[in-house]
Design a protein around this motif. Structure first.
Motif, PDB file in Angstrom:
ATOM      1  N   VAL A 139       0.827  -1.345  -0.115  1.00 16.76           N
ATOM      2  CA  VAL A 139      -0.054  -0.141   0.206  1.00 16.76           C
ATOM      3  C   VAL A 139       0.925   1.245  -0.008  1.00 16.76           C
ATOM      4  O   VAL A 139       2.116   1.118   0.260  1.00 16.76           O
ATOM      5  N   GLN A 140       0.064   2.445  -0.143  1.00 15.31           N
ATOM      6  CA  GLN A 140       0.886   3.792  -0.155  1.00 15.31           C
ATOM      7  C   GLN A 140       0.700   4.147   1.482  1.00 15.31           C
ATOM      8  O   GLN A 140      -0.127   3.829   2.164  1.00 15.31           O
ATOM      9  N   ALA A 141       1.723   5.261   1.547  1.00 12.90           N
ATOM     10  CA  ALA A 141       1.640   5.857   2.870  1.00 12.90           C
ATOM     11  C   ALA A 141       0.410   6.547   3.027  1.00 12.90           C
ATOM     12  O   ALA A 141      -0.142   7.160   2.087  1.00 12.90           O
ATOM     13  N   GLN A 144      -7.046  -3.885  12.455  1.00 16.64           N
ATOM     14  CA  GLN A 144      -7.304  -2.880  11.535  1.00 16.64           C
ATOM     15  C   GLN A 144      -6.025  -1.802  11.433  1.00 16.64           C
ATOM     16  O   GLN A 144      -5.796  -1.227  12.964  1.00 16.64           O
ATOM     17  N   MET A 145      -5.474  -1.449  10.446  1.00 12.26           N
ATOM     18  CA  MET A 145      -4.525  -0.480  10.488  1.00 12.26           C
ATOM     19  C   MET A 145      -4.702   0.742   9.446  1.00 12.26           C
ATOM     20  O   MET A 145      -5.006   0.523   8.497  1.00 12.26           O
ATOM     21  N   ASP A 189       7.675   3.087   8.008  1.00 14.05           N
ATOM     22  CA  ASP A 189       8.186   2.168   8.958  1.00 14.05           C
ATOM     23  C   ASP A 189       7.343   1.032   9.724  1.00 14.05           C
ATOM     24  O   ASP A 189       7.722   0.161  10.378  1.00 14.05           O
ATOM     25  N   ASP A 190       6.037   1.004   9.056  1.00 15.79           N
ATOM     26  CA  ASP A 190       5.255  -0.134   9.472  1.00 15.79           C
ATOM     27  C   ASP A 190       5.309  -1.422   8.610  1.00 15.79           C
ATOM     28  O   ASP A 190       4.826  -2.342   8.672  1.00 15.79           O
ATOM     29  N   THR A 191       6.355  -1.178   7.479  1.00 20.76           N
ATOM     30  CA  THR A 191       6.615  -2.385   6.497  1.00 20.76           C
ATOM     31  C   THR A 191       7.316  -3.650   7.432  1.00 20.76           C
ATOM     32  O   THR A 191       8.288  -3.112   8.080  1.00 20.76           O
ATOM     33  N   ALA A 192       6.668  -4.750   7.513  1.00 13.27           N
ATOM     34  CA  ALA A 192       7.237  -5.826   8.202  1.00 13.27           C
ATOM     35  C   ALA A 192       6.243  -7.043   7.987  1.00 13.27           C
ATOM     36  O   ALA A 192       5.145  -7.065   7.096  1.00 13.27           O
ATOM     37  N   THR A 247       2.014 -12.524   7.701  1.00 13.07           N
ATOM     38  CA  THR A 247       1.628 -12.025   6.202  1.00 13.07           C
ATOM     39  C   THR A 247       2.491 -10.646   6.182  1.00 13.07           C
ATOM     40  O   THR A 247       2.560  -9.994   7.001  1.00 13.07           O
ATOM     41  N   GLN A 248       2.751 -10.313   4.633  1.00 13.59           N
ATOM     42  CA  GLN A 248       3.695  -9.259   4.532  1.00 13.59           C
ATOM     43  C   GLN A 248       2.982  -8.014   4.430  1.00 13.59           C
ATOM     44  O   GLN A 248       2.043  -8.109   3.652  1.00 13.59           O
ATOM     45  N   VAL A 249       3.440  -6.928   5.043  1.00  9.16           N
ATOM     46  CA  VAL A 249       2.865  -5.564   4.688  1.00  9.16           C
ATOM     47  C   VAL A 249       3.933  -4.805   4.394  1.00  9.16           C
ATOM     48  O   VAL A 249       4.916  -4.533   5.018  1.00  9.16           O
TER      49      VAL A 249
END
Length: 115
Positions: A12-14, A81-82, A88-91, A109-111
């Motif tokens: 996703v985008q920021a 729900q995010m 920085d939430d990439t994980a 699961t990759q975000v």
């Protein structure tokens, strides 16, 4: 045997939102403690959010005000729900269930959040 299957990750985008789901099988959903963790490459797995005794929701500092943990007993599913996602939430995000002092984990699961 308790099994957790996650879904909902992606790129996703920021500023975007995502909802992660975790289907729990092998146990009554109401009997587990539930939580979400994440692991950034090169770092240790860290708590994102969990539901503790009494139904109190406990959030990591970076999740407060942006993330919400919830569960649906009828669907045997927990959610994360995010909102307002940042790079920085990439994980890799993992759901966790605690039952009789045993820990169970989803496959992850990759975000990925791009700026």
């Amino acid at each position: 045997q308790v099994q957790l299957v996650e879904s909902g990750g992606g790129s996703v985008q920021a500023g975007d939102s995502l909802t992660l789901s975790c289907l729990v099988s092998g146990t009554e959903f109401s009997l587990i403690g539930m939580g979400w963790y994440r692991q950034i490459p090169g770092k240790q797995r860290e708590l994102v959010a969990r539901v503790v005794s009494g139904g109190i929701r406990d959030y990591a500092w970076f999740a407060k005000g942006r993330f919400t943990i919830s569960g649906d007993t009828g669907k045997q599913t927990m959610y994360l729900q995010m909102n307002s996602l940042q790079p920085d939430d990439t994980a890799v995000y993992y759901c966790n269930a605690v039952r009789l002092r045993n820990d169970y984990w989803g496959q992850g699961t990759q975000v990925t959040v791009s700026s």
